[in-house]
Every structure is written in structure tokens, then in C-alpha cells.
Design an enzyme around this catalytic site. Structure first.
Site, PDB file in Angstrom:
ATOM      1  N   SER A  58       0.798  -1.149  -0.118  1.00 27.50           N
ATOM      2  CA  SER A  58       0.122   0.034  -0.326  1.00 27.50           C
ATOM      3  C   SER A  58       1.025   1.693   0.255  1.00 27.50           C
ATOM      4  O   SER A  58       0.740   2.252  -0.755  1.00 27.50           O
ATOM      5  CB  SER A  58      -0.620   0.130   1.448  1.00 27.50           C
ATOM      6  OG  SER A  58      -2.148  -1.030   1.069  1.00 27.50           O
ATOM      7  N   LYS A  61       0.126   3.358  -3.038  1.00 25.62           N
ATOM      8  CA  LYS A  61      -0.618   4.238  -2.689  1.00 25.62           C
ATOM      9  C   LYS A  61      -0.199   6.050  -3.283  1.00 25.62           C
ATOM     10  O   LYS A  61      -0.311   6.947  -3.797  1.00 25.62           O
ATOM     11  CB  LYS A  61      -1.614   3.964  -2.388  1.00 25.62           C
ATOM     12  CG  LYS A  61      -2.183   2.979  -2.489  1.00 25.62           C
ATOM     13  CD  LYS A  61      -3.417   2.089  -1.767  1.00 25.62           C
ATOM     14  CE  LYS A  61      -3.577   1.212  -2.062  1.00 25.62           C
ATOM     15  NZ  LYS A  61      -3.849   0.246   0.003  1.00 25.62           N
ATOM     16  N   TYR A 185      -2.259  -1.633 -10.765  1.00 28.40           N
ATOM     17  CA  TYR A 185      -2.105  -1.321  -9.250  1.00 28.40           C
ATOM     18  C   TYR A 185      -1.735  -2.871  -8.695  1.00 28.40           C
ATOM     19  O   TYR A 185      -0.686  -2.516  -7.266  1.00 28.40           O
ATOM     20  CB  TYR A 185      -3.519  -1.320  -8.680  1.00 28.40           C
ATOM     21  CG  TYR A 185      -3.729  -1.541  -7.085  1.00 28.40           C
ATOM     22  CD1 TYR A 185      -3.565  -0.729  -6.273  1.00 28.40           C
ATOM     23  CD2 TYR A 185      -4.982  -2.903  -6.493  1.00 28.40           C
ATOM     24  CE1 TYR A 185      -3.685  -1.228  -4.706  1.00 28.40           C
ATOM     25  CE2 TYR A 185      -4.510  -3.173  -5.188  1.00 28.40           C
ATOM     26  CZ  TYR A 185      -4.833  -1.687  -4.420  1.00 28.40           C
ATOM     27  OH  TYR A 185      -3.714  -2.435  -2.916  1.00 28.40           O
ATOM     28  N   TYR A 237      -4.472   2.987   7.367  1.00 34.66           N
ATOM     29  CA  TYR A 237      -6.301   2.410   7.038  1.00 34.66           C
ATOM     30  C   TYR A 237      -6.870   3.209   7.983  1.00 34.66           C
ATOM     31  O   TYR A 237      -7.367   4.649   8.842  1.00 34.66           O
ATOM     32  CB  TYR A 237      -5.677   0.884   7.646  1.00 34.66           C
ATOM     33  CG  TYR A 237      -4.526   0.541   6.712  1.00 34.66           C
ATOM     34  CD1 TYR A 237      -4.375   0.823   4.620  1.00 34.66           C
ATOM     35  CD2 TYR A 237      -3.569   0.067   7.162  1.00 34.66           C
ATOM     36  CE1 TYR A 237      -3.287  -0.503   4.514  1.00 34.66           C
ATOM     37  CE2 TYR A 237      -2.643  -0.635   6.842  1.00 34.66           C
ATOM     38  CZ  TYR A 237      -2.989  -0.621   5.056  1.00 34.66           C
ATOM     39  OH  TYR A 237      -1.411  -1.000   4.149  1.00 34.66           O
ATOM     40  N   VAL A 255       1.153  -4.154   3.719  1.00 35.98           N
ATOM     41  CA  VAL A 255       0.538  -5.233   4.177  1.00 35.98           C
ATOM     42  C   VAL A 255       2.002  -5.612   4.284  1.00 35.98           C
ATOM     43  O   VAL A 255       2.373  -7.202   5.031  1.00 35.98           O
ATOM     44  CB  VAL A 255      -0.211  -5.719   3.849  1.00 35.98           C
ATOM     45  CG1 VAL A 255      -1.776  -5.840   4.601  1.00 35.98           C
ATOM     46  CG2 VAL A 255      -0.086  -5.871   2.977  1.00 35.98           C
TER      47      VAL A 255
HETATM   48  N1  GLN Z   1      -1.648  -5.080  -2.737  1.00 36.76           N
HETATM   49  C1  GLN Z   1      -2.770  -5.330  -1.588  1.00 36.76           C
HETATM   50  C2  GLN Z   1      -3.842  -5.635  -1.400  1.00 36.76           C
HETATM   51  O1  GLN Z   1      -4.234  -5.150  -2.575  1.00 36.76           O
HETATM   52  C3  GLN Z   1      -2.813  -4.002  -0.790  1.00 36.76           C
HETATM   53  C4  GLN Z   1      -2.286  -3.355   0.399  1.00 36.76           C
HETATM   54  C5  GLN Z   1      -2.173  -3.374   1.853  1.00 36.76           C
HETATM   55  O2  GLN Z   1      -0.819  -3.057   1.786  1.00 36.76           O
HETATM   56  N2  GLN Z   1      -2.452  -2.729   2.344  1.00 36.76           N
HETATM   57  O3  GLN Z   1      -4.936  -6.109  -0.660  1.00 36.76           O
END
Ligand code: GLN
Length: 309
Positions: A58, A61, A185, A237, A255
Site C-alpha cells: 500500500s 499508493k 495496481y 487505514y 501489508v
Molecule cells: N496489494 C495489497 C492489497 O491490495 C495491498 C494492501 C495493503 O498494503 N494494505 O490487498
């Protein structure tokens, strides 16, 4: 002092779990823990295996938002995605159905990030991903590529992300096809880098997009300001509010267990001014944030008074 904070955190009992919903991440070594801090003069503090490789997940992003915003202008990006926190998990679908026109709330949750991935410069998945890896390379000074094993592993289990992309397409937020947006993505999530690279990216954001090594601006100040606000309000988050209160610096987690932090002004031992901090420890909590990473950041923020509030 920072050394003893690191030692206290690394020797604390293991808590959390690996991001085993992505099969390739279920095999990471549980006890990795690395920290890299760099200031605007290039002074460094580091602990652990800061050259170990992780995938961005994530954290990508933030990078894709910066590239898309600078490519199209913030206003055009904001037509497709808002900048409001949700308080929902990163992969939540619920608001795409109940919010007005199903517009994604912000670029730091999956719905917003899949939208932004589709807006990146280029007409193919490869070109869009390259726009982000090239951007990261300019900041870190080295090449970055996609870990295709992690990417494939995510593609195979991307049930929720594919559903999110379908909702977005149905409501006309995606450029190109659902599969292109999803692949872009997930490839961005699978870009590899080190804890040292995370810190350099954090410093780059702290300088509002000035590449100190070349005295060159890569993004506008407005893009940098939006990125920092998004990191502070949505970067962790549905724990973003808690960490704004307890740590108080713009951060983005993934994650894989990485966290990128940007310090506007502070002093940590002999480092001072604007700083970037990278931390990496793959055991994450139920929300998706690194357990040891957040513990360490909380302790150093308190000790060195790093909160902007
Ligand atoms: N690639 C992961 C997903 O889309 C990224 C999620 C994350 O790091 N929170 O589920």
C-alpha cells in the site's frame, strides 16, 4: 537512546501475523526488523537489515498519487477520487455502493488507488507501472522492478480487488479496462525496495518534492502537500486517527510490514531538520500495520517530540 529503543522493540515478544492472504508474503521471515533514518544533510541512523528487500504494497499508493497528480494536475485526479478518510478497512467495498455516485473516498484505500493506477501516464500496464518505477528510481538513485511472484500471487487471490475495480468501472471512474487497472495496481504493490529507499522517499516528501542530491523539483509543492495530508489522515487505514494522535507525523504503511514516514522538522540524536524514516518488520496487526514498526515509531515520536501537533 534510539539504540535502546530499537533493542527494546526488537526483543519484545512477537505479536501479529504475516500478510498470508497474499500467498507469497506468507513465507517472509517473521523476525526481520530494520530502521533507516536520513536527514536533509544526508546524515543517517540505521538499525537492522535495512538492505533487505520488501514489496511496497500500500505504500505504492502515495507514489502513484504523486505521479498521477503531477501528470494530470490535482484537480483532474480529484474528479475521480476524493480526499476524505473512511474509517473503513483498506479493501472495503461498502462505500462504493452506498456513497453518492460511488466515488472512491481517497487514494490511500484500494478503491482510490485502483482508480489512480488507471490514470497514470501511458496506454499500457507496462507504461503506467514504469512511470512509477522511474519516479521512485529518481529519488532512490537505483533501479526498481516488480516482483512478479508476489504480483502473480496477488492476481490469483484478487477477488475483492477485482470486485472493487468492477464497481469503479460501472460508475465510470476507471480509464481503460478493469483488468488493466487491477494489474497496474497490483504490479505497483509488488515493486521492490529496501528500508533505506523508504527513508529516502520519506525525505523527498518532507522537502516538498525537492531532490536534494540534484537540487531539482520533481513534483509541485501542492502535490507534496496533498500527499502529506493524505498520509496523515488516511495512511494507516482505519487506525489513521489513532496514530495521528499518538505519533503525529505523515506516514504510509503496507501489508508487507513497511512504513514510510516524513518528518517536517525534528531532531533525532545528531540528525535534524527535515527527515525521512523507513521501518520494516513483516508481522502486522489485524488492521494491516507493522506491529514492531508502529511500536518503534510511537516510542521515538514520544522521546524526540516528533509530532506536528
Ligand atoms: N496489494 C495489497 C492489497 O491490495 C495491498 C494492501 C495493503 O498494503 N494494505 O490487498
Amino acid at each position: 537512546m534510539i539504540q535502546s529503543i530499537f533493542e527494546a522493540v526488537i526483543s519484545a515478544p512477537e505479536k501479529g501475523h504475516l500478510a498470508d492472504y497474499i500467498p507469497a508474503l506468507a513465507n517472509q521471515s517473521k523476525n526481520l526488523f530494520a530502521v533507516y533514518i536520513i536527514d536533509e544533510k544526508g546524515e543517517v541512523l540505521s538499525f537492522g537489515d535495512f538492505k533487505d528487500v520488501l514489496t511496497l504494497q500500500s505504500i505504492s499508493k502515495v507514489m502513484s498519487f504523486m505521479v498521477a497528480a503531477d501528470h494530470l494536475g490535482i484537480d483532474q485526479v480529484l474528479e475521480k477520487v476524493d480526499v476524505e478518510p473512511t474509517g473503513d478497512p483498506f479493501n472495503s467495498i461498502v462505500r462504493l455502493e452506498v456513497a453518492e455516485k460511488g466515488k472512491p473516498f481517497n487514494p490511500m484505500i484500494n478503491a482510490g488507488a485502483i482508480t489512480v493506477a488507471s490514470l497514470l501516464p501511458g496506454n499500457t500496464v507496462e507504461a503506467r507501472v514504469k512511470s512509477v518505477t522511474d519516479f521512485i528510481s529518481q529519488v532512490t538513485g537505483r533501479e526498481h522492478s516488480v516482483n512478479y511472484k508476489v504480483f502473480q500471487s496477488e492476481m490469483e487471490t484478487a477477488y475483492r480487488n477485482r470486485a472493487i475495480a468492477n464497481y469503479l468501472k460501472a460508475n465510470d471512474y476507471l480509464r481503460g479496462t478493469v483488468e488493466e487497472a487491477l494489474e497496474t495496481y497490483l504490479q505497483l504493490c509488488s515493486i521492490e525496495l529496501t528500508t533505506e529507499d523508504l527513508a529516502k522517499l520519506g525525505l523527498f516528501i518532507a522537502t516538498d518534492g525537492l531532490l536534494l542530491t540534484e537540487n531539482k523539483n520533481l513534483i509541485t509543492r501542492k502535490t507534496a502537500r496533498f500527499s502529506k495530508a493524505l498520509m496523515m489522515t488516511c495512511g494507516l487505514y482505519n487506525a489513521s486517527g489513532k496514530y495521528a494522535a499518538t505519533i503525529g507525523i505523515p506516514m504510509k504503511s503496507g501489508v508487507s510490514g513497511g512504513v514510510l514516514c516524513t518528518v517536517q522538522n525534528g531532531q533525532i540524536e545528531h540528525l535534524q531538520g527535515r527527515m525521512g524514516i523507513g521501518v520494516f518488520s513483516p508481522m502486522i496487526d489485524e488492521i494491516g500495520n507493522s506491529v514492531k514498526g508502529m511500536d518503534f515509531l510511537q516510542k521515538i515520536s514520544e522521546h524526540y517530540n516528533l509530532s506536528v501537533f
